[in-house]
Design a protein around this motif. Sequence first.
Motif, PDB file in Angstrom:
ATOM      1  N   ALA A   1       0.841  -1.195   0.000  1.00 45.30           N
ATOM      2  CA  ALA A   1       0.000   0.000   0.000  1.00 45.30           C
ATOM      3  C   ALA A   1       0.878   1.247   0.000  1.00 45.30           C
ATOM      4  N   GLN A   2       0.360   2.264  -0.655  1.00 48.04           N
ATOM      5  CA  GLN A   2       1.123   3.507  -0.719  1.00 48.04           C
ATOM      6  C   GLN A   2       0.821   4.370   0.499  1.00 48.04           C
ATOM      7  N   THR A   3       1.819   5.096   0.943  1.00 46.76           N
ATOM      8  CA  THR A   3       1.641   6.067   2.021  1.00 46.76           C
ATOM      9  C   THR A   3       2.327   7.363   1.646  1.00 46.76           C
ATOM     10  N   VAL A   4       1.796   8.454   2.172  1.00 42.88           N
ATOM     11  CA  VAL A   4       2.361   9.781   1.938  1.00 42.88           C
ATOM     12  C   VAL A   4       2.570  10.439   3.302  1.00 42.88           C
ATOM     13  N   THR A   5       3.756  10.981   3.519  1.00 42.97           N
ATOM     14  CA  THR A   5       4.091  11.573   4.809  1.00 42.97           C
ATOM     15  C   THR A   5       4.546  13.018   4.643  1.00 42.97           C
ATOM     16  N   GLN A   6       3.913  13.892   5.380  1.00 38.78           N
ATOM     17  CA  GLN A   6       4.354  15.286   5.471  1.00 38.78           C
ATOM     18  C   GLN A   6       4.778  15.504   6.917  1.00 38.78           C
ATOM     19  N   LEU A  21       8.278  23.066   1.438  1.00 38.69           N
ATOM     20  CA  LEU A  21       7.469  22.107   2.191  1.00 38.69           C
ATOM     21  C   LEU A  21       7.882  20.693   1.764  1.00 38.69           C
ATOM     22  N   SER A  22       8.037  19.823   2.730  1.00 36.66           N
ATOM     23  CA  SER A  22       8.545  18.478   2.454  1.00 36.66           C
ATOM     24  C   SER A  22       7.426  17.456   2.314  1.00 36.66           C
ATOM     25  N   CYS A  23       7.683  16.446   1.499  1.00 31.84           N
ATOM     26  CA  CYS A  23       6.755  15.335   1.325  1.00 31.84           C
ATOM     27  C   CYS A  23       7.574  14.106   0.933  1.00 31.84           C
ATOM     28  N   THR A  24       7.325  13.013   1.591  1.00 38.88           N
ATOM     29  CA  THR A  24       7.920  11.738   1.189  1.00 38.88           C
ATOM     30  C   THR A  24       6.797  10.731   1.006  1.00 38.88           C
ATOM     31  N   TYR A  25       7.044   9.736   0.196  1.00 38.69           N
ATOM     32  CA  TYR A  25       6.018   8.748  -0.069  1.00 38.69           C
ATOM     33  C   TYR A  25       6.669   7.376  -0.164  1.00 38.69           C
ATOM     34  N   ASP A  26       5.857   6.385  -0.004  1.00 36.34           N
ATOM     35  CA  ASP A  26       6.341   5.009  -0.063  1.00 36.34           C
ATOM     36  C   ASP A  26       5.484   4.259  -1.072  1.00 36.34           C
ATOM     37  N   THR A  27       6.126   3.677  -2.074  1.00 34.82           N
ATOM     38  CA  THR A  27       5.415   2.906  -3.077  1.00 34.82           C
ATOM     39  C   THR A  27       6.374   1.947  -3.751  1.00 34.82           C
ATOM     40  N   SER A  28       5.818   0.863  -4.269  1.00 34.61           N
ATOM     41  CA  SER A  28       6.604  -0.070  -5.079  1.00 34.61           C
ATOM     42  C   SER A  28       6.293   0.131  -6.558  1.00 34.61           C
ATOM     43  N   GLU A  29       5.405   1.080  -6.845  1.00 29.34           N
ATOM     44  CA  GLU A  29       5.039   1.374  -8.228  1.00 29.34           C
ATOM     45  C   GLU A  29       6.157   2.161  -8.910  1.00 29.34           C
ATOM     46  N   ILE A 108      -4.050   9.422  -2.700  1.00 30.15           N
ATOM     47  CA  ILE A 108      -3.671   9.165  -1.314  1.00 30.15           C
ATOM     48  C   ILE A 108      -2.985  10.420  -0.814  1.00 30.15           C
ATOM     49  N   PHE A 109      -3.531  10.973   0.269  1.00 25.02           N
ATOM     50  CA  PHE A 109      -3.070  12.254   0.770  1.00 25.02           C
ATOM     51  C   PHE A 109      -2.156  12.111   1.968  1.00 25.02           C
ATOM     52  N   GLY A 110      -1.258  13.082   2.108  1.00 22.79           N
ATOM     53  CA  GLY A 110      -0.507  13.245   3.342  1.00 22.79           C
ATOM     54  C   GLY A 110      -1.354  13.977   4.372  1.00 22.79           C
ATOM     55  N   GLN A 111      -0.750  14.197   5.546  1.00 18.31           N
ATOM     56  CA  GLN A 111      -1.493  14.774   6.665  1.00 18.31           C
ATOM     57  C   GLN A 111      -1.673  16.282   6.546  1.00 18.31           C
TER      58      GLN A 111
END
Lengths: 119, 114
Positions: A1-6, A21-29, A108-111
């Motif tokens: 599953a994908q996640t997005v982190t701010q 502004l920072s953003c990281t995400y996790d995906t295997s796509e 999929i949104f970050g916080q």
Amino acid sequence: AQTVTQSQPEMSVQEAETVTLSCTYDTSENNYYLFWYKQPPSRQMILVIRQEAYKQQNATENRFSVNFQKAAKSFSLKISDSQLGDTAMYFCAFMKHVSGSSNTGKLIFGQGTTLQVKP
Amino acid sequence: DADVTQTPRNRITKTGKRIMLECSQTKGHDRMYWYRQDPGLGLRLIYYSFDVKDINKGEISDGYSVSRQAQAKFSLSLESAIPNQTALYFCATSDPSGRVDTQYFGPGTRLTVL
């Protein structure tokens, strides 16, 4: 599953200055899209900028630009010459691309990061 | 005129009541979505519809139902509202025929369940 982190819940910047502004995400796509949305106090969600993962060139829209680092799974937003109207909550979002058909369309949104521009 | 409209903009209701939130769009988009926004959690997908005959559950569909009455209309219902459904609800639309399936949001509905 994908996640997005701010990781920055709140930030502030002086008018006319630059902020990132920072953003990281996790995906295997491998194929996907990334977005930044702005939510001012009016609560309307407004698209700021979007990036296609297969493009190496960073997207820009006037004073807004991104630093897309695919290997690091990082997607930061830079706002230049900050204006009082930039005060808002900013959301980073991810959408995977499904080859051979239309995009899944699911964001999929970050916080969110609340940005205050000070005069 | 706004391309995506939501009614009502604000609503206060009581636990156990049935509530319907409505979304209309003039963008001509086939795809429509319902999200809820909670502080610290961002937006989460409740239901989505890729055309009038296609309805799909999202991440948090329990306690909600939807109806796609026409291409332009997509309603979200809370059959028996509970306090933890207090949130900001957004409708969005998109057109997948473009290079990027970008979503465009309505103004949101603030729902409070007492």
